[in-house]
Scaffold this motif. Structure first.
Motif, PDB file in Angstrom:
ATOM      1  N   HIS A 109       1.926  -3.188 -27.225  1.00 23.92           N
ATOM      2  CA  HIS A 109       2.837  -2.551 -26.268  1.00 23.92           C
ATOM      3  C   HIS A 109       2.123  -1.409 -25.686  1.00 23.92           C
ATOM      4  O   HIS A 109       1.015  -1.000 -26.359  1.00 23.92           O
TER       5      HIS A 109
ATOM      6  N   ASN B 117       7.598   2.487 -21.031  1.00 20.26           N
ATOM      7  CA  ASN B 117       7.041   1.805 -22.169  1.00 20.26           C
ATOM      8  C   ASN B 117       6.979   0.208 -21.626  1.00 20.26           C
ATOM      9  O   ASN B 117       7.748  -0.392 -20.887  1.00 20.26           O
TER      10      ASN B 117
ATOM     11  N   ALA C 128       6.234  -3.778 -22.177  1.00 18.15           N
ATOM     12  CA  ALA C 128       6.002  -4.471 -23.632  1.00 18.15           C
ATOM     13  C   ALA C 128       4.729  -5.184 -23.427  1.00 18.15           C
ATOM     14  O   ALA C 128       4.223  -5.564 -22.449  1.00 18.15           O
TER      15      ALA C 128
END
Length: 104
Positions: free
Chosen positions: A49, A78, A80
């Motif tokens: 991640h 963020n 993944a």
């Protein structure tokens, strides 16, 4: 004492990637960009991640699903693991300073 804003070259013909901390579970990296983008072909397709924060400048991230996200100073995202993405472009007038945290 290390400083995230120190040792920034006045000329950046290529992006600069500097590991600040790295171990088996996490890697923290400073990335310096100045008008750079990812190569036309290929995508980042990472096993980790990635949490990324723009400390200075601006960057545009394109995702394989068609999303385009613009990050300016203070913005973070963020990403993944295995989420295909690339940098569409970065600020041409200011050095973009990214802080990227890669984790499992």
């Amino acid at each position: 004492m290390p400083n995230i804003y120190s040792d920034i070259p006045s000329s950046l013909p290529n992006e600069v990637f500097t590991d600040l901390i790295s171990n088996d579970n996490v890697r923290i990296e400073r990335i310096l960009s100045h008008g750079h983008s990812s190569p036309e072909e290929g995508w980042y397709d990472q096993e980790e991640h990635e949490w990324v924060l723009v400390l200075e400048g601006q960057g545009v991230i394109e995702f394989a699903d068609g999303r385009i996200v613009t990050l300016s100073k203070g913005d973070y995202i963020n990403i993944a693991a295995r989420e295909k993405h690339k940098v569409q472009g970065t600020d041409k007038d200011t050095v973009t300073i990214w802080l990227a945290v890669f984790y499992r």
